[in-house]
Design a protein around this motif. Structure first.
Motif, PDB file in Angstrom:
ATOM      1  N   TYR A  33       0.883  -1.162   0.132  1.00  0.00           N
ATOM      2  CA  TYR A  33       0.024   0.071   0.018  1.00  0.00           C
ATOM      3  C   TYR A  33       0.850   1.022  -0.177  1.00  0.00           C
ATOM      4  N   ARG A  34       0.516   2.156  -0.933  1.00  0.00           N
ATOM      5  CA  ARG A  34       1.566   3.278  -1.028  1.00  0.00           C
ATOM      6  C   ARG A  34       0.438   4.388  -1.290  1.00  0.00           C
ATOM      7  N   LYS A  35       0.733   5.646  -0.635  1.00  0.00           N
ATOM      8  CA  LYS A  35       0.061   6.655  -1.010  1.00  0.00           C
ATOM      9  C   LYS A  35       1.150   7.725  -1.680  1.00  0.00           C
ATOM     10  N   PRO A  36       0.667   8.706  -2.600  1.00  0.00           N
ATOM     11  CA  PRO A  36       1.565   9.687  -2.836  1.00  0.00           C
ATOM     12  C   PRO A  36       2.394  10.260  -1.563  1.00  0.00           C
ATOM     13  N   ASN A  37       3.718  10.392  -1.742  1.00  0.00           N
ATOM     14  CA  ASN A  37       4.621  11.170  -0.863  1.00  0.00           C
ATOM     15  C   ASN A  37       4.750  10.479   0.450  1.00  0.00           C
ATOM     16  N   TYR A  38       4.406   9.143   0.381  1.00  0.00           N
ATOM     17  CA  TYR A  38       4.432   8.365   1.735  1.00  0.00           C
ATOM     18  C   TYR A  38       5.149   7.105   1.529  1.00  0.00           C
ATOM     19  N   LYS A  39       6.061   6.709   2.540  1.00  0.00           N
ATOM     20  CA  LYS A  39       6.696   5.422   2.346  1.00  0.00           C
ATOM     21  C   LYS A  39       5.757   4.092   2.264  1.00  0.00           C
ATOM     22  N   PRO A  40       6.088   3.252   1.331  1.00  0.00           N
ATOM     23  CA  PRO A  40       5.096   2.033   1.104  1.00  0.00           C
ATOM     24  C   PRO A  40       5.410   1.038   2.330  1.00  0.00           C
ATOM     25  N   ASN A  43       0.995  -4.727   2.970  1.00  0.00           N
ATOM     26  CA  ASN A  43      -0.438  -4.906   3.344  1.00  0.00           C
ATOM     27  C   ASN A  43      -0.754  -6.021   3.794  1.00  0.00           C
TER      28      ASN A  43
END
Length: 68
Positions: A33-40, A43
């Motif tokens: 799971y990865r959001k923009p600008n966040y470390k993956p 999940n």
């Protein structure tokens, strides 16, 4: 002593091996799971037997598979 695992795809039991050191063999994969600008982060992790891991690699490396 061996550690037996059950494949999450086909249900067969297998003993994980480190057969290859070249990175082409694996016995599990994780959905990330990865959001923009966040470390993956992982999940969910799935165990795969050698047959299913080979099948997944073939599918991933097949440049001719159709995308929907």
């Amino acid at each position: 002593m061996s550690l037996a695992r059950k494949c999450d795809r086909c249900g067969s039991f297998y003993i994980p091996e480190s057969r290859r050191a070249d990175g082409e063999y694996f016995n599990a994969f994780s959905l990330v799971y990865r959001k923009p600008n966040y470390k993956p982060y992982a999940n969910k992790t799935y165990d795969l037997c050698p047959k299913c891991s080979s099948s997944l690699l073939e599918w991933l490396n097949d440049e001719n598979h159709e995308e929907s």
